[in-house]
Design an enzyme around this catalytic site. Structure first.
Site, short mmCIF file in Angstrom:
data_model
loop_
_atom_site.label_atom_id
_atom_site.label_comp_id
_atom_site.label_asym_id
_atom_site.label_seq_id
_atom_site.Cartn_x
_atom_site.Cartn_y
_atom_site.Cartn_z
N GLU A 138 1.97 -3.12 1.18
CA GLU A 138 1.50 -3.08 2.58
C GLU A 138 2.61 -2.93 3.60
OE1 GLU A 138 -0.41 -7.00 2.60
OE2 GLU A 138 1.05 -7.66 4.09
N ARG A 169 -2.22 -12.61 -1.24
CA ARG A 169 -1.06 -11.71 -1.19
C ARG A 169 -1.37 -10.50 -2.07
NH1 ARG A 169 0.20 -13.87 2.74
NH2 ARG A 169 2.12 -14.97 3.28
N HIS A 226 -3.92 -7.04 6.82
CA HIS A 226 -3.39 -8.42 6.82
C HIS A 226 -3.70 -9.10 8.16
CE1 HIS A 226 -0.22 -10.97 4.58
NE2 HIS A 226 -0.99 -11.76 5.29
#
Ligand code: NAI
Length: 333
Positions: free
Chosen positions: A264, A235, A296
């Site tokens: 993000e 993360r 991601h």
């Protein structure tokens, strides 16, 4: 059972559409990320289904409860974006997809390592431009080097299997070390300081919690080997991005592979190529030739998308049938 999915892309809809008829659920898709501002879109839903960049904070959960939502179904493993305490207070269970494909994320971490080490991202553009020089593309043998793995859960174990196959030494840190696993896998658990001091590559595979938020900051980076490669497929907030940028500028960090970034949500999964980037930190990160940022996408394989859709529908079926929730997440987890 009415399900409203937030944060969906065409590929999400395809994987859910393939199986929705088998479950007979009424499914509505929204492209936008769930947050306190658009929670009204959940009106009429029994279940809201969300992904990594949706936000179910206390205010959003309270509103979901008022709207009659009875279940929050995460399409991901991490649950840091849900206020579990609020959900519990409002009697809304939270379920997740604990493991859709540890292989997908582990293999992506390896892709980042290999690309950064052998400068594939730079070589690709060079040869297309007729530049066949090797200058600046020097890498190192992974064989015999040391990988430091933080968190030794499902994804890390797949990664460790691959890295051991390269002939790397693996040291690891976990809040709950599993010595039996370590003996079988041929790895050693070490304190975090020792991991930072010895690892040529540090790869993060622990969840984002109050304890791990910004665990990679100036102090941790200061303890690392000069030239260390840092990989984050966990993360974004595991890393203090300002400290990472300082480390890169000071050449303390030799390379960084980032599949996640702390801010993000404003960019990832969207095509923003015709806009001016307003995030100076992201822009700086993207300017380093020894940094690869991916959006991601660690989870993004056919197998993982199928598993996400199936497990999510099974989680909701269990809830609808009043069965025990196999993949329930509880506050304090
Ligand atoms: P897991 O739950 O199987 O393993 C997590 C491990 O971290 C456990 O062994 C746990 O004991 C350890 N841990 C917990 N707190 C820790 C701490 N403070 N320090 C060190 N270790 C700690 O999780 P899994 O499936 O391996 O996933 C790991 C993380 O990867 C997820 O939490 C998620 O944030 C991220 N992820 C990223 C994806 C991507 O597409 N890039 C996709 C799926 C997950």
């Amino acid at each position: 059972m009415k399900i409203t999915l937030f944060g969906t892309q065409p590929y999400d809809r395809e994987s859910f559409d393939r199986i929705r008829d088998a479950y007979g659920f009424d499914v509505t898709y929204h492209r936008s990320h769930l947050n306190a501002g658009n929670v009204a879109l959940a009106e009429g839903a029994d279940v809201v289904c969300i992904f990594v960049n949706d936000t179910a904070d206390a205010a959003t959960v309270a509103r979901l409860s008022q709207l009659g939502v009875r279940l929050i179904a995460l399409r991901c493993a991490g649950f840091n974006n849900v206020d579990l305490l609020s959900a519990a207070q409002h009697g809304i269970p939270v379920v997740r997809v604990p493991a859709y494909s540890p292989h997908a994320v582990a293999e992506h971490a390896v892709a980042l390592m290999l690309s950064l080490n052998r400068k594939i991202h730079r070589a690709y553009w060079r040869t297309r431009d007729g530049n066949f020089s090797l200058h600046g593309l020097l890498g190192f043998d992974l064989y015999g080097k040391t990988a430091g793995i933080v968190g030794t859960g499902r994804i890390a174990r797949e990664l460790i299997r691959i890295l051991r196959g390269f002939g790397m030494e693996v040291i690891a840190y976990d809040l709950c070390p599993d010595e039996a696993y370590a003996a079988v896998a041929g790895i050693a658990y070490v304190p975090l300081d020792e991991l930072y001091a010895r690892a040529d590559i540090v790869s993060l595979h622990c969840p984002l919690t109050d304890r791990t938020r910004y665990m990679i900051g100036p102090e941790a980076i200061g303890r690392m080997k000069p030239g260390v490669m840092l990989i984050n497929t966990g993360r974004g907030q595991l890393i203090h991005t300002g400290a990472l940028i300082d480390g890169l500028k000071q050449k303390k960090i030799g390379a960084a592979g980032l599949d996640v970034y702390e801010e993000e949500a404003a960019y990832f999964y969207e095509d923003t190529s015709d806009r001016i980037m307003s995030d100076d930190v992201l822009a700086r990160l993207l300017s380093f030739n020894n940094v690869i940022v991916t959006s991601h996408q660690g989870f993004f394989t056919r197998e993982a998308l199928d598993n996400i859709a199936r497990t999510t529908m099974e989680n909701i079926r269990e809830f609808a049938a009043g069965e025990p929730l196999t993949n329930r997440v509880s506050a304090g987890a």
